[in-house]
Design a protein around this motif. Structure first.
Motif, short mmCIF file in Angstrom:
data_model
loop_
_atom_site.label_atom_id
_atom_site.label_comp_id
_atom_site.label_asym_id
_atom_site.label_seq_id
_atom_site.Cartn_x
_atom_site.Cartn_y
_atom_site.Cartn_z
N LEU A 172 -5.21 -4.38 -3.24
CA LEU A 172 -5.82 -3.86 -2.02
C LEU A 172 -7.34 -3.99 -2.02
CD1 LEU A 172 -3.69 -0.63 -1.49
CD2 LEU A 172 -3.59 -2.75 -0.16
N ALA A 173 -7.95 -3.71 -3.16
CA ALA A 173 -9.41 -3.72 -3.23
C ALA A 173 -9.99 -5.12 -3.41
CB ALA A 173 -9.86 -2.83 -4.39
N PHE A 174 -9.28 -6.00 -4.07
CA PHE A 174 -9.85 -7.29 -4.43
C PHE A 174 -9.10 -8.47 -3.80
CE2 PHE A 174 -9.90 -10.88 -7.50
CZ PHE A 174 -11.25 -11.20 -7.41
N LEU A 175 -7.80 -8.51 -4.01
CA LEU A 175 -7.04 -9.68 -3.56
C LEU A 175 -6.87 -9.73 -2.06
CD1 LEU A 175 -5.58 -12.22 -4.47
CD2 LEU A 175 -3.51 -10.87 -4.72
N TRP A 176 -6.68 -8.59 -1.40
CA TRP A 176 -6.49 -8.61 0.05
C TRP A 176 -7.70 -9.20 0.79
CZ3 TRP A 176 -8.80 -5.80 4.12
CH2 TRP A 176 -8.20 -6.02 5.36
N PRO A 177 -8.94 -8.72 0.53
CA PRO A 177 -10.07 -9.35 1.23
C PRO A 177 -10.24 -10.82 0.83
CG PRO A 177 -10.80 -7.43 -0.04
CD PRO A 177 -9.34 -7.58 -0.26
N LEU A 178 -9.92 -11.13 -0.41
CA LEU A 178 -10.02 -12.52 -0.87
C LEU A 178 -9.00 -13.40 -0.15
CD1 LEU A 178 -11.72 -14.06 -2.93
CD2 LEU A 178 -9.95 -13.61 -4.61
N ALA A 179 -7.79 -12.87 0.07
CA ALA A 179 -6.76 -13.63 0.79
C ALA A 179 -7.18 -13.88 2.24
CB ALA A 179 -5.42 -12.89 0.74
N VAL A 180 -7.78 -12.86 2.87
CA VAL A 180 -8.26 -13.03 4.25
C VAL A 180 -9.35 -14.11 4.28
CG1 VAL A 180 -9.45 -11.89 6.16
CG2 VAL A 180 -7.62 -10.70 4.95
N ALA A 181 -10.28 -14.05 3.35
CA ALA A 181 -11.35 -15.05 3.29
C ALA A 181 -10.78 -16.44 3.00
CB ALA A 181 -12.37 -14.67 2.22
N THR A 182 -9.83 -16.53 2.10
CA THR A 182 -9.23 -17.83 1.77
C THR A 182 -8.49 -18.40 2.96
OG1 THR A 182 -9.01 -17.20 -0.55
CG2 THR A 182 -7.65 -19.03 0.20
N LEU A 183 -7.76 -17.56 3.67
CA LEU A 183 -7.04 -18.03 4.87
C LEU A 183 -8.03 -18.59 5.88
CD1 LEU A 183 -4.40 -18.32 6.43
CD2 LEU A 183 -4.72 -15.98 7.25
N TYR A 184 -9.10 -17.85 6.14
CA TYR A 184 -10.12 -18.34 7.06
C TYR A 184 -10.74 -19.64 6.54
CZ TYR A 184 -14.60 -19.03 9.27
OH TYR A 184 -15.68 -19.60 9.90
N GLY A 185 -11.08 -19.66 5.26
CA GLY A 185 -11.74 -20.83 4.69
C GLY A 185 -10.88 -22.08 4.74
N VAL A 186 -9.59 -21.93 4.47
CA VAL A 186 -8.68 -23.09 4.52
C VAL A 186 -8.53 -23.58 5.96
CG1 VAL A 186 -6.29 -23.84 4.19
CG2 VAL A 186 -7.46 -22.57 2.39
N LEU A 187 -8.30 -22.63 6.88
CA LEU A 187 -8.10 -23.02 8.29
C LEU A 187 -9.36 -23.61 8.91
CD1 LEU A 187 -5.88 -20.05 9.52
CD2 LEU A 187 -5.16 -22.36 8.84
N ALA B 200 0.82 -1.22 0.00
CA ALA B 200 0.00 0.00 0.00
C ALA B 200 0.85 1.26 0.00
CB ALA B 200 -0.95 0.00 1.19
N GLN B 201 2.09 1.16 0.43
CA GLN B 201 2.98 2.32 0.44
C GLN B 201 3.25 2.84 -0.98
OE1 GLN B 201 6.53 2.05 2.94
NE2 GLN B 201 5.55 0.37 4.06
N SER B 202 3.00 2.00 -1.98
CA SER B 202 3.21 2.41 -3.37
C SER B 202 2.11 3.34 -3.87
CB SER B 202 3.28 1.19 -4.29
OG SER B 202 4.38 0.39 -3.95
N VAL B 203 0.95 3.34 -3.20
CA VAL B 203 -0.17 4.13 -3.70
C VAL B 203 -0.75 5.11 -2.67
CG1 VAL B 203 -0.85 2.43 -5.44
CG2 VAL B 203 -1.81 2.28 -3.14
N LEU B 204 -0.40 4.95 -1.42
CA LEU B 204 -0.92 5.83 -0.37
C LEU B 204 0.21 6.73 0.15
CD1 LEU B 204 -3.11 3.24 1.58
CD2 LEU B 204 -3.89 4.98 -0.04
#
Length: 166
Positions: A72-87, A28-32
């Motif tokens: 940030l908008a798409f992959l980050w929430p998807l990664a959080v959901a995937t981590l939860y889903g796998v665990l 995020a430091q690249s865009v914020l």
């Protein structure tokens, strides 16, 4: 097959955890604006760019900024959901894993194409990017190869909608 599936789950969980942490703190430091980040994180990003010769991180071109916004908008929430889903062993984690893998592999193709095409690819720099492409392929395969429990393959009806035979 259970060992391969468990190994894929570990790889996808590790990949998802990395994206879940790195995207908001480093990428995020690249865009914020930099003032939004603590000094140690800004220093870490500068150290990485210098140590690995990552010219894309040091001076992000427009296409990389676009990929970071997508992350940030798409992959980050998807990664959080995937981590939860796998665990939590949720069946839908196969779908989120597939989507995250395809998104990451697409981004990595553009980034690796730039690095290799620019002739600035050092072994050290490739060691940072290639594992993400490998993890993306594993996530895609996990999503494609996850099998439904017996008796439900191809069925769009839930268990309560199926008719019982006497």
């Amino acid at each position: 097959m259970g060992v391969v599936s468990a190994a894929a789950d570990v790889a996808v969980a590790l990949f998802s955890l990395t994206v879940a942490v790195a995207a908001p703190l480093i990428d995020a430091q690249s865009v914020l604006p930099r003032h939004l980040f603590p000094a140690p994180l800004v220093s870490l990003k500068r150290w990485y760019a210098r140590e690995f010769g990552d010219y894309l991180v040091a001076r992000p071109p427009g296409f990389l900024r676009g990929l970071v916004w997508l992350e940030l908008a798409f992959l980050w929430p998807l990664a959080v959901a995937t981590l939860y889903g796998v665990l939590a062993r949720r069946r839908w984690a196969a779908t989120t894993s597939l989507i995250a893998g395809v998104s990451t592999l697409t981004s990595m193709s553009a980034i690796l194409g730039e690095i290799v095409g620019s002739k600035k690819a050092t072994p050290k720099l490739l060691q940072m990017y290639v594992p993400f492409a490998v993890f993306a392929v594993i996530a895609i395969l996990r999503g494609l190869c996850s099998s439904a429990p017996r008796g439900t393959a191809g069925s769009s009806l839930g268990p309560s909608a199926r008719k019982k035979r006497a």
